[in-house]
Design a protein around this motif. Structure first.
Motif, short mmCIF file in Angstrom:
data_model
loop_
_atom_site.label_atom_id
_atom_site.label_comp_id
_atom_site.label_asym_id
_atom_site.label_seq_id
_atom_site.Cartn_x
_atom_site.Cartn_y
_atom_site.Cartn_z
N SER A 131 -1.93 -11.90 3.78
CA SER A 131 -1.71 -10.48 4.02
C SER A 131 -2.71 -9.66 3.21
CB SER A 131 -0.29 -10.08 3.62
OG SER A 131 -0.16 -10.04 2.20
N SER A 132 -2.80 -8.37 3.50
CA SER A 132 -3.73 -7.51 2.77
C SER A 132 -3.43 -7.46 1.28
CB SER A 132 -3.69 -6.09 3.34
OG SER A 132 -4.16 -6.08 4.67
N SER A 133 -2.16 -7.62 0.92
CA SER A 133 -1.77 -7.59 -0.48
C SER A 133 -1.89 -8.94 -1.17
CB SER A 133 -0.33 -7.07 -0.62
OG SER A 133 0.58 -7.95 0.04
N ASP A 135 2.14 -6.44 5.98
CA ASP A 135 1.49 -5.19 5.59
C ASP A 135 2.35 -4.00 5.98
OD1 ASP A 135 -0.65 -6.70 4.70
OD2 ASP A 135 -1.91 -6.28 6.46
N SER A 153 0.81 -1.14 0.00
CA SER A 153 0.00 0.00 0.00
C SER A 153 0.84 1.18 0.00
CB SER A 153 -0.96 -0.29 1.02
OG SER A 153 -1.24 -0.19 2.21
#
Length: 505
Positions: free
Chosen positions: A284-286, A313, A35
């Motif tokens: 993970s968020s990604s 993250d 991000s």
């Protein structure tokens, strides 16, 4: 490498997790004796952005391009700190390891195929191996070859020519034993390499060396290779290794797991364990797939292992995308921790399993795994940056500034340097001491204050991205930093990394 010496949430390194904890504890004890989001308080990590030492011996040929294992072609060298381990004549390209563990006999039976490139002409092939293991068959390109094992050296009577590729196959069996560690750290007391627990389960940690205790290897960090594993054991035991689990079967009371490591790794970053494991899938968020492997009868996410997605993250905001296709955590019965590539090895202790250690070991996948020091004199390149990132994370958790955290660590860094030597010229008998963690971490904070957050965080992101799957020594790294930042930093690096005394802050 392992975790660094720390107190309540500070140091770590690539035998990573536990080591760091123990090291930090020692450090604090010494101190007592004498991000695209940005981190909230540490600037903008997403902004773009000459030492004196003996030169290592490098390979005699320039690595050739192309071929099936082109990404594993390495500029091999003789290590300046531990020259008796590894040999620059061999450039390992691919290890195919078929390992069967018999817990009733504590016996490993193995068949190994090593594809390698010769970097020079030689009448023999030199490798590192363990005299505890008996070789029953050995061939080079399908032809039997005489061989001799003397201590940790395997010498194969077969000529090789520069830049030619060969396939070495060997079958062996025995009970592996750990090798003595060149360290005074408490978490090294069992040695390095293959270890067997009282329950006849196994685990490996091999920094700065020790892979030779269970397979024939060029056991030096400049030589990266691809790995495939076929791990067999009696069920409910199973085998865990680096990379991704590509197949798992159980038939006739026998468990077989196959693992594939998609990108080349140095031998000290390889892990294999046999035990009765359960595993939990996280993400993970990604989208990085994360597995936690731990004891089948225990907590499926012990300690801070459930924080692994958040650690990825957090690190991706600072360092950019995670550099591999998967991440795992393997919890074993020891007191240390290690950033083994794509499958972090953590000891089953409160410190090793803490969120701070998870951050530290995950950070090594950028600093230590995707870009790896070519020589053990430069282990500070791994540990100093992972320690600094751990310090940033701890400062955020504690609600203090990174400068305050560094002031805390500076209180005992002087004693660490005095005890084990400068970070880039440490005592070879005190590998992994706190001097390679804390001094370089303080140095990175000094550089950050000198060049500003924009240049500093750009530098942090760009170095591992520019060196993907590669190795570097300190001169290459320092020259790159000077070009990237536009700063003349020769004296700065010399003072912090080679100086007998800690520079004034």
């Amino acid at each position: 490498m392992m975790c660094a010496p720390t107190g309540e949430g500070t140091p770590m390194t690539r035998m990573r997790a536990a080591s760091l904890a123990l090291a930090l504890t020692a450090a604090l004890a010494l101190a007592a004796c004498g991000s695209d989001d940005e981190p909230e308080s540490d600037g903008d990590p997403t902004a773009s952005a000459t030492p004196t030492s003996s030169a290592p011996t490098t390979s005699t040929t320039t690595p050739s391009a192309g071929g099936k294992y082109a990404a594993a072609v390495s500029e091999t060298r003789e290590d300046s700190v531990y020259p008796d381990i590894g040999d620059p004549l061999v450039d390992a390209l691919h290890y195919d390891l078929g390992l069967a563990w018999d817990p009733a006999k504590d016996q490993l039976t193995a068949h190994q195929t090593l594809t390698f490139r010769a970097t020079g002409d030689s009448p023999t092939i030199p490798l590192d191996f363990n005299e505890q293991l008996a070789i029953s068959e050995l061939t080079v390109d399908g032809e039997p070859a005489d061989h001799e094992v003397d201590g940790t050296h395997l010498t194969i009577d077969h000529p090789i020519e520069a830049d030619q590729r060969y396939e070495l196959a060997l079958t062996y069996a025995g009970t592996p034993e750990p090798a003595p560690a060149p360290s005074t750290r408490q978490d090294f007391t069992q040695g390095v390499g293959w270890s067997i627990t009282d329950e006849h389960e196994t685990w490996t940690l091999q920094e700065p060396y020790g892979a030779f205790t269970w397979y024939a290897v060029n056991d030096q960090p400049a030589d990266k290779a691809f790995y495939d594993f076929t791990l067999t054991s009696p069920a409910p035991m199973s085998g865990v290794a680096n990379g991704q689990l590509t197949k798992s079967t159980e038939e006739g009371g026998t468990s077989t797991n196959t693992w594939h490591l998609a990108e080349p790794a140095s031998s000290y970053l390889v892990t294999v364990a046999f035990g009765d494991f359960q595993h939990t899938d996280l993400t993970s968020s990604s989208g990085v797939p994360i597995q936690v492997w731990t004891d089948a009868d225990g907590d499926p996410l012990p300690g801070g292992t459930d924080t692994a997605p958040a650690a990825v993250d957090w690190l991706e905001k600072i360092l950019g995308p995670y550099p591999f296709d998967s991440l795992g955590i393997l919890v074993v019965d020891n007191d240390s921790g290690m950033e083994t590539q794509t499958m972090i090895t953590l000891g089953d202790s409160d410190y090793s399993l803490s969120p701070a250690v998870v951050v530290h070991e995950a950070a090594h996948h950028w600093y230590g795994d995707t870009v790896t020091p070519a020589d053990w004199s430069d282990v500070w390149m791994n540990e100093g940056m992972a320690m600094y990132l751990q310090g940033m994370w701890e400062a955020e958790q504690e609600g203090v500034t990174i400068a305050q955290k560094m002031d805390e660590w500076a209180g005992f860094e002087v004693q660490l340097r005095e005890g084990a030597g400068p970070p880039a010229a440490f005592d070879p008998k005190q590998f992994g001491d706190g001097n390679i963690y804390y001094g370089p971490a303080l140095m990175w904070q000094e550089l950050r204050e000198r060049i500003g957050d924009d240049k500093f965080f750009a530098m942090l992101r760009e170095w591992p991205a520019s060196q993907e799957n590669g190795n570097a020594d300190r001169q290459e790294y320092w020259d790159w930093i000077e070009r990237t930042t536009g700063e003349e930093l020769s004296d700065f690096f010399d003072d912090w990394l080679l100086g007998e005394e800690t520079p004034p802050r």
